[in-house]
Design a protein around this motif. Structure first.
Motif, PDB file in Angstrom:
ATOM      1  N   GLY A 364       0.841  -1.186   0.000  1.00 39.98           N
ATOM      2  CA  GLY A 364       0.000   0.000   0.000  1.00 39.98           C
ATOM      3  C   GLY A 364       0.875   1.233   0.000  1.00 39.98           C
ATOM      4  N   ASP A 365       0.373   2.289  -0.566  1.00 44.11           N
ATOM      5  CA  ASP A 365       1.158   3.516  -0.689  1.00 44.11           C
ATOM      6  C   ASP A 365       1.182   4.291   0.622  1.00 44.11           C
ATOM      7  OD1 ASP A 365       1.687   3.028  -3.362  1.00 44.11           O
ATOM      8  OD2 ASP A 365      -0.174   4.003  -4.021  1.00 44.11           O
ATOM      9  N   ILE A 366       2.354   4.763   0.955  1.00 44.34           N
ATOM     10  CA  ILE A 366       2.501   5.609   2.134  1.00 44.34           C
ATOM     11  C   ILE A 366       3.495   6.714   1.790  1.00 44.34           C
ATOM     12  CG2 ILE A 366       4.349   4.221   3.184  1.00 44.34           C
ATOM     13  CD1 ILE A 366       2.992   4.860   5.922  1.00 44.34           C
ATOM     14  N   THR A 367       3.169   7.930   2.183  1.00 43.79           N
ATOM     15  CA  THR A 367       3.983   9.082   1.796  1.00 43.79           C
ATOM     16  C   THR A 367       4.914   9.494   2.935  1.00 43.79           C
ATOM     17  OG1 THR A 367       2.398  10.704   2.633  1.00 43.79           O
ATOM     18  CG2 THR A 367       2.077   9.893   0.376  1.00 43.79           C
ATOM     19  N   GLU A 368       5.883  10.344   2.607  1.00 42.31           N
ATOM     20  CA  GLU A 368       6.793  10.873   3.624  1.00 42.31           C
ATOM     21  C   GLU A 368       6.019  11.716   4.638  1.00 42.31           C
ATOM     22  OE1 GLU A 368       9.925  10.480   4.459  1.00 42.31           O
ATOM     23  OE2 GLU A 368      10.309   8.991   2.888  1.00 42.31           O
ATOM     24  N   GLU A 369       4.980  12.412   4.176  1.00 43.45           N
ATOM     25  CA  GLU A 369       4.164  13.202   5.099  1.00 43.45           C
ATOM     26  C   GLU A 369       3.468  12.297   6.115  1.00 43.45           C
ATOM     27  OE1 GLU A 369       2.804  17.239   2.752  1.00 43.45           O
ATOM     28  OE2 GLU A 369       1.535  15.456   2.599  1.00 43.45           O
ATOM     29  N   GLN A 370       2.976  11.171   5.648  1.00 41.99           N
ATOM     30  CA  GLN A 370       2.334  10.224   6.566  1.00 41.99           C
ATOM     31  C   GLN A 370       3.340   9.603   7.528  1.00 41.99           C
ATOM     32  OE1 GLN A 370       0.572   7.856   3.473  1.00 41.99           O
ATOM     33  NE2 GLN A 370      -1.420   8.890   3.615  1.00 41.99           N
ATOM     34  N   ILE A 371       4.566   9.385   7.035  1.00 43.07           N
ATOM     35  CA  ILE A 371       5.641   8.882   7.904  1.00 43.07           C
ATOM     36  C   ILE A 371       5.908   9.875   9.033  1.00 43.07           C
ATOM     37  CG2 ILE A 371       8.131   8.424   8.010  1.00 43.07           C
ATOM     38  CD1 ILE A 371       6.650   6.122   6.794  1.00 43.07           C
ATOM     39  N   ARG A 372       6.003  11.155   8.681  1.00 45.13           N
ATOM     40  CA  ARG A 372       6.243  12.179   9.699  1.00 45.13           C
ATOM     41  C   ARG A 372       5.072  12.247  10.687  1.00 45.13           C
ATOM     42  NH1 ARG A 372      10.115  11.675   6.936  1.00 45.13           N
ATOM     43  NH2 ARG A 372      10.369  10.197   8.632  1.00 45.13           N
ATOM     44  N   GLU A 373       3.852  12.015  10.173  1.00 47.47           N
ATOM     45  CA  GLU A 373       2.685  12.004  11.051  1.00 47.47           C
ATOM     46  C   GLU A 373       2.781  10.846  12.045  1.00 47.47           C
ATOM     47  OE1 GLU A 373      -2.158  11.488  10.842  1.00 47.47           O
ATOM     48  OE2 GLU A 373      -1.084  12.133   9.036  1.00 47.47           O
TER      49      GLU A 373
END
Length: 387
Positions: A364-373
């Motif tokens: 599934g796709d996960i972004t750097e912004e979501q990682i920081r969240e």
């Protein structure tokens, strides 16, 4: 592309482990790097960039690294335990010989002879007579990677060997000669040993480990060797014991201004791990640990996070989560991933008491912004995405 800072010279064949298509190497800088390979430089007062993920120490001791601060910043600190063990073991036995036979003193005396050398040598050599090691009792405090080798070699040289280590690992216990006498009573070791050699780390528990109280228990004229760490011997108590002869000789691989001028002390300039073989072994272990973590997220021989590894699930991305070891963390991580419609394909969680590591293979796709969240969640120190 990973950026790696080198704080010490690394053999060229070991640098080949850092593939040119994946790694950029820089010298002596911390700004905007992913990893550091280092040896003896003290970096306690150094600022680290938020990009820094790991520090690999080319050696066993990490007193020169702010380990706890690194843990709080989500920086994994690796060391290379055992890579220089044989080198330190060999030098320890050189220390035993020079403490017993006054070899260094005799060499200095011989060099001072300006005339009639042969005649004067025969007349004066008796002042350097000393005992053989065979048949004497060797006390080994710390039976880790170095200590158990020292104990075994003592047996081979015909010594009676007593070992003490309440934290001995299964691996080193299995490698210990059956002829080594293991004791749970450190005072027994002090009372019986003609030679005592230290192979323990420096920490709050081992600070001033050798002091006036336990020196009083030891044999008259005992020889004490320190090829471990500064601070585990109370030097003022040692100097008093050397002055009165309670301690007959001290050999240290950790010289300082006070030691080099003390009576019956020989200082070696921290040569324990200084062999070509040991330096290469340490560098190879450190670089391999760093590569394994940056490329796969696997941790081995970390001093601030638990060993943690997992085979990669096919066609998946991988997330590394470093966190405080507090309740409900796994549920917190899983809930956040579910929120982003990310499926967990495989997961392993390990803790070492205060800190924990999670390796999670996802689809599934996960972004750097979501990682920081994710990193903003209570207790999470660092989240790293490995594609």
């Amino acid at each position: 592309m990973y950026k790696i800072a080198l704080f010490n010279k690394v053999p060229k064949n070991i640098l080949n482990l850092l593939k040119k298509d994946k790694y950029e190497l820089v010298l002596n800088q911390t700004s905007n790097v992913d990893g550091i390979v280092m040896r003896s430089m003290d970096i306690h007062n150094m600022d680290f960039s938020t990009r820094l993920k790991a520090i690999a120490r080319s050696g066993a001791g990490v007193n020169n690294i702010p380990v706890e601060r690194c843990a709080e910043e989500g920086i994994v600190v690796f060391n290379a335990p055992g890579a220089n063990a044989n080198a330190v073991c060999e030098l320890t036995f050189f220390g035993l010989l020079i403490s017993s036979r006054k070899v260094i003193d005799s060499i200095d005396w011989t060099r001072s002879l300006n005339e009639n050398v042969v005649e004067n040598v025969e007349k004066g050599k008796s002042q350097f007579v000393g005992p053989e090691l065979k048949g004497k009792t060797l006390g080994v405090i710390g039976l880790g990677n170095v200590g158990h080798l020292v104990a075994n070699l003592g047996i081979k040289l015909g010594m009676e060997v007593i070992g003490y280590d309440p934290y001995i690992s299964v691996k080193n216990a299995l490698g210990l000669s059956w002829d080594v006498q293991y004791t749970n009573d450190i005072n027994e070791l002090y009372k019986r040993s003609d030679y005592i050699t230290l192979h323990i780390p420096y920490n709050d528990e081992t600070k001033n480990y050798i002091n006036k109280e336990n020196i009083e228990i030891m044999k008259e004229g005992v020889k004490i060797l320190n090829f471990a760490r500064t601070g585990i011997i109370n030097e003022d108590d040692l100097f008093n014991a050397l002055e009165c002869g309670k301690v007959g000789y001290h050999v240290s691989d950790l010289p300082n201004e006070k030691l080099i001028n003390a009576k019956n002390v020989v200082c070696i300039p921290h040569l324990g791990g200084s062999t070509h073989e040991a330096e290469e072994n340490c560098a190879e272990m450190a670089v391999t640990e760093l590569v394994e973590y940056l490329e796969k997220g696997n941790i081995s021989n970390s001093v601030n996070f638990p060993d943690c590894s997992m085979d990669r699930y096919p066609e998946s991305d991988r997330i590394i989560v470093l966190n405080k070891n507090i309740p409900n963390m796994i549920n917190t991580i899983a809930t956040v991933l579910a929120k982003y419609n990310v499926n967990i394909m495989g997961m392993v969680n390990k803790s070492n008491g205060e800190y924990a590591c999670n390796i999670i293979d996802i689809k599934g796709d996960i972004t750097e912004e979501q990682i920081r969240e994710m990193e903003s969640s209570l207790g999470i120190l660092r989240v790293i995405l490995i594609k």
